[in-house]
Design a protein around this motif. Structure first.
Motif, PDB file in Angstrom:
ATOM      1  N   GLY A   1       0.813  -1.211   0.000  1.00 29.48           N
ATOM      2  CA  GLY A   1       0.000   0.000   0.000  1.00 29.48           C
ATOM      3  C   GLY A   1       0.842   1.255   0.000  1.00 29.48           C
TER       4      GLY A   1
ATOM      5  N   GLU B   1      -3.842  -2.313   1.595  1.00 29.86           N
ATOM      6  CA  GLU B   1      -5.064  -2.906   1.073  1.00 29.86           C
ATOM      7  C   GLU B   1      -4.805  -4.396   1.038  1.00 29.86           C
ATOM      8  OE1 GLU B   1      -8.086  -2.912  -2.696  1.00 29.86           O
ATOM      9  OE2 GLU B   1      -6.777  -1.182  -2.390  1.00 29.86           O
TER      10      GLU B   1
ATOM     11  N   GLY C   1      -5.915  -0.260  -4.671  1.00 25.85           N
ATOM     12  CA  GLY C   1      -4.864   0.519  -4.054  1.00 25.85           C
ATOM     13  C   GLY C   1      -5.219   1.959  -3.782  1.00 25.85           C
TER      14      GLY C   1
END
Length: 155
Positions: free
Chosen positions: A28, A38, A49
């Motif tokens: 992330g 994520e 994302g």
């Protein structure tokens, strides 16, 4: 990604040092005082994302079955974290979103999270906060499981 894999990502983030500047990570985004991730679903989806402006990317429509699967993964993960860290706080980021929109400076990662997550489960783990929630689920956006580890108190 399985619940065990989600937990492994969260554990890595809990002990990882925070970078001096905001930038991408393998899961992330990280920045001074925080990590955001994520967590892809069991189907491998969920890697929309974080955008450069802090919002969430989305990669297409979702079905009711996808929403049910995301909710089940969220429940499984939060049950294990609750067993490990105790009862979480249940917080809304709605006011942070509104206040940020009115020009108030909302610290990261809360500003980024408030752009796509309305409710979080939140645990205090030592000197850091651990937050887990579902992003998206509106319009054509599918739900995505997200986690944050931060030393910044929630707004």
């Amino acid at each position: 990604m399985t619940t065990a894999q989600h937990l492994a990502v969260i554990e890595r983030l809990r002990v990882r040092a925070f970078p001096a500047e905001r930038g991408p990570s393998e899961v992330g985004t990280s920045g001074p005082g925080y990590h955001l991730a994520e967590l892809p679903g069991a189907d491998g989806l969920g890697d929309g994302g974080f955008r450069d402006d802090g919002g969430f990317r989305d990669d297409g429509a979702y079905s009711a079955a996808d929403a049910d699967q995301s909710a089940a993964e969220h429940t499984a993960l939060t049950e294990i974290l609750t067993a490990r860290f105790g009862e979480p706080r249940y917080i809304s980021l709605w006011s942070a979103l509104i206040r940020g929109g009115e020009g108030e400076e909302i610290p990261e990662p809360w500003r980024e999270l408030s752009s796509g997550v309305r409710w979080l489960r939140l645990w205090r783990t030592g000197d850091r906060w651990l937050a887990v929630g579902l992003a998206g689920g509106t319009g054509d956006q599918r739900f995505r499981l997200v986690a944050a580890v931060t030393e910044t108190d929630p707004p």
